[in-house]
Write an enzyme that holds these catalytic residues in place. Sequence first.
Site, short mmCIF file in Angstrom:
data_model
loop_
_atom_site.label_atom_id
_atom_site.label_comp_id
_atom_site.label_asym_id
_atom_site.label_seq_id
_atom_site.Cartn_x
_atom_site.Cartn_y
_atom_site.Cartn_z
N ARG A 241 59.28 -3.11 -7.31
CA ARG A 241 58.34 -2.99 -6.21
C ARG A 241 57.02 -3.57 -6.69
O ARG A 241 56.65 -3.40 -7.87
CB ARG A 241 58.13 -1.52 -5.81
CG ARG A 241 59.24 -0.91 -4.97
CD ARG A 241 59.30 -1.48 -3.56
NE ARG A 241 60.36 -0.89 -2.74
CZ ARG A 241 61.61 -1.35 -2.65
NH1 ARG A 241 61.98 -2.42 -3.34
NH2 ARG A 241 62.49 -0.77 -1.87
N GLU A 270 53.05 -6.63 1.34
CA GLU A 270 53.97 -7.64 1.88
C GLU A 270 53.83 -7.67 3.40
O GLU A 270 53.71 -6.60 4.00
CB GLU A 270 55.42 -7.29 1.48
CG GLU A 270 55.60 -7.35 -0.04
CD GLU A 270 56.96 -6.83 -0.53
OE1 GLU A 270 57.75 -6.36 0.30
OE2 GLU A 270 57.20 -6.88 -1.74
N HIS A 288 60.65 -11.10 -1.18
CA HIS A 288 61.44 -9.86 -1.23
C HIS A 288 62.87 -10.09 -0.70
O HIS A 288 63.26 -9.51 0.31
CB HIS A 288 60.74 -8.74 -0.43
CG HIS A 288 61.19 -7.36 -0.86
ND1 HIS A 288 60.40 -6.24 -0.75
CD2 HIS A 288 62.37 -6.93 -1.40
CE1 HIS A 288 61.07 -5.19 -1.20
NE2 HIS A 288 62.26 -5.59 -1.60
P1 NAP Z 1 68.45 3.52 -10.15
O1 NAP Z 1 69.91 3.34 -10.41
O2 NAP Z 1 67.96 4.82 -9.66
O3 NAP Z 1 67.67 3.10 -11.49
C1 NAP Z 1 66.33 3.31 -11.67
C2 NAP Z 1 66.03 3.33 -13.16
O4 NAP Z 1 64.61 3.43 -13.31
C3 NAP Z 1 66.66 4.50 -13.92
O5 NAP Z 1 67.19 4.05 -15.13
C4 NAP Z 1 65.46 5.41 -14.17
O6 NAP Z 1 65.53 6.15 -15.37
C5 NAP Z 1 64.35 4.39 -14.31
N1 NAP Z 1 63.03 5.02 -14.15
C6 NAP Z 1 62.57 5.80 -13.15
N2 NAP Z 1 61.30 6.19 -13.41
C7 NAP Z 1 60.98 5.66 -14.61
C8 NAP Z 1 59.83 5.72 -15.42
N3 NAP Z 1 58.75 6.40 -15.04
N4 NAP Z 1 59.84 5.04 -16.58
C9 NAP Z 1 60.93 4.33 -16.98
N5 NAP Z 1 62.05 4.24 -16.24
C10 NAP Z 1 62.07 4.90 -15.07
O7 NAP Z 1 67.95 2.46 -9.06
P2 NAP Z 1 68.51 0.98 -8.78
O8 NAP Z 1 69.58 1.03 -7.77
O9 NAP Z 1 68.76 0.30 -10.07
O10 NAP Z 1 67.21 0.35 -8.06
C11 NAP Z 1 65.96 0.30 -8.72
C12 NAP Z 1 64.85 -0.15 -7.79
O11 NAP Z 1 64.96 -1.55 -7.54
C13 NAP Z 1 64.87 0.44 -6.38
O12 NAP Z 1 64.27 1.71 -6.36
C14 NAP Z 1 64.09 -0.58 -5.56
O13 NAP Z 1 62.72 -0.23 -5.55
C15 NAP Z 1 64.27 -1.87 -6.34
N6 NAP Z 1 65.09 -2.84 -5.59
C16 NAP Z 1 64.53 -4.03 -5.21
C17 NAP Z 1 65.29 -4.97 -4.54
C18 NAP Z 1 64.70 -6.27 -4.11
O14 NAP Z 1 65.07 -6.77 -3.05
N7 NAP Z 1 63.82 -6.86 -4.86
C19 NAP Z 1 66.64 -4.71 -4.24
C20 NAP Z 1 67.17 -3.49 -4.63
C21 NAP Z 1 66.38 -2.56 -5.32
P3 NAP Z 1 66.61 7.33 -15.61
O15 NAP Z 1 67.94 6.63 -15.57
O16 NAP Z 1 66.29 7.84 -16.96
O17 NAP Z 1 66.43 8.27 -14.49
C1 GLV Z 2 65.16 -3.47 -1.61
O1 GLV Z 2 64.09 -3.73 -2.06
C2 GLV Z 2 65.77 -2.19 -1.70
O2 GLV Z 2 65.14 -1.25 -2.21
O3 GLV Z 2 66.92 -2.09 -1.24
#
Ligand code: NAP
Ligand code: GLV
Length: 339
Positions: A241, A270, A288
Amino acid sequence: MKPRVFITRRIPENGIELLRKHFEVEIWEDEGEIPREVLLQKVRDVDALVTMLSERIDREVFDSAPKLRIVANYAVGYDNIDVDEATKLGIYVTNTPDVLTDATADFAWTLLLATARRLVEADNFVRSGEWKRRGIAWHPLMFLGRDVYGKTIGIVGFGRIGQAVARRAKGFGIRILYNARSRKPEAEKELGAEFKSLDELLKESDFVVLAVPLTKETYHMVNEERLKLMKPTAILVNIARGKVVDTEALVKALKEGWIAGAGLDVFEKEPYYHEELFKLKNVVLAPHIGSATFGAREGMAELVARNLIAFKNGEVPPTLVNGEVVNVRKPGFEWGWGR
Ligand code: NAP
Ligand code: GLV
Ligand code: GLV
């Protein structure tokens, strides 16, 4: 009578078709964002909402929607939703994990490689006619970029997407560092990834990929001080983000050469416009689109529908975000009518 769902943007048809079997479906058909006042009007008598990550879903929305029981976000990130308020009111919140993991990890690599190898700059060079004008077919020093093979990647946030980024790194013979709130012994074994403190990771990595959710803790996690820890040859990739990075500090870092480049899919505000940043050649920018593949978006549409249908059937939705809400209200539209 079927429960009513309002979808704040057109989503792929497969999700809409599924929903129509169980719900009265209304869709905001404009390409653009639904104006806030219209949203507040539209939610007045809906039972369920499908929302986009660009909409703030907060107490004001909930107060305008006395019958609302569930909000299905068409995204995995749900920082746009006030989940605590929703839980208090017994409103279920769901997201779309997993189905977009691979598409987003692919895009992290797209940005990483495009930035490292200056693809956008090079494309402009060809398409603007500059290559032809110069009349030099090939030069040993033209458009030199950064090696990727054999380098070190640091992945901040090692959940679904972070680990998928790491899996792809294996093919590049890259050393993998990661940071998360907790260690991941299995992933360490499977991927040979090493846990590092954030500061250590920033110091040692040639490529830093941000894959954390936006929370109070991750807001401006990459700030001036942290950017200064990075190598002057390093590249930052943000697919998390925009607010995870302090943009002003990043622009300074890129202009003054504290780091070599950045690949950005997300921005503090955005749609994004930043004249100074846009003048820099060492950045690759995307609007994005991390999850923007046909497959991922259809998967998201289906998951949104499955969440709402499960809820309607009195079941806990498969990807519920606020698990504690089940103690406030049972799933289903009949139970506990009126707040
Ligand atoms: P996820 O499986 O919940 O993974 C998030 C990771 O971040 C976990 O390993 C978590 O640690 C870690 N984390 C949370 N707070 C933290 C902190 N303060 N310091 C260090 N690490 C921390 O989520 P995901 O499915 O991978 O998605 C992650 C994020 O990507 C979403 O929330 C979204 O904002 C973004 N995203 C963006 C797009 C895009 O279009 N650009 C698409 C999809 C997602 P723990 O495992 O230890 O809890
Ligand atoms: C995209 O940014 C998502 O969080 O799915
Ligand atoms: C480049 O095109 C090469 O053949 O080395």
